[in-house]
Design a protein around this motif. Structure first.
Motif: not given
Length: 158
Positions: A3-8, A13-19, A62-71
């Motif tokens: 899942a981590e590799a697929f995410f990356t 797409q922007t390579g910032d570690g978030f979707v 889950t942390d409410g920051d408005g983006r989805v992290s790899r974790d």
């Protein structure tokens, strides 16, 4: 692939570690460009991706920051094929099936994937890509469950 590799490799797409929305908008833009979509098909595709983004945010952020992290993504992989992603697959099928016959033929397939159908061992061409098969394969790819020769280059470099 994990899942981590697929995410990356695909989602971030922007390579910032978030979707975030720009990542999914890049995918929609790549698809609209490949298919040379005009209105209203382009708007339908962007709207489907926007709905998917809202669903991802609601379900995975889950942390409410408005983006989805790899974790956050990796923890939720088993439940990713929600209604909005299914709608993305259906809209993508519809805008790719330009003659509206319910099957993506070889020319339509080539427009989307920039490659031809794979040949069977007997050397005969694949007859077409049905809606059900397309949606199933798209969902398996976009949830990171399965690699796919045509899909891997489709969105990995959007």
């Amino acid at each position: 692939r994990s899942a981590e590799a697929f995410f990356t490799e695909v989602l971030d797409q922007t390579g910032d570690g978030f979707v975030e929305w720009p990542d999914l908008a890049a995918m929609a833009r790549e698809l609209a460009t490949r298919l040379d979509l005009e209105e209203p098909a382009e708007t339908r595709l962007y709207s489907a991706f926007a709905d998917w983004w809202r669903e991802l945010q609601a379900e995975l952020d889950t942390d409410g920051d408005g983006r989805v992290s790899r974790d956050e993504y990796a923890r939720a992989v088993p439940s990713l094929a929600g209604p909005a992603l299914i709608r993305v697959a259906e809209v993508l099928f519809d805008v790719t099936d330009t003659d509206g016959n319910g099957v993506i033929d070889e020319a339509e397939y080539r427009a989307l994937f920039r490659t031809g159908f794979h040949r069977t061992p007997e050397g005969t061409a694949h007859e077409g890509y049905t809606r059900g098969a397309f949606v199933r394969d798209f969902l398996a790819f976009m949830t990171g469950r399965r690699r796919s020769t045509p899909y891997d280059p489709l969105l990995a470099d959007a």
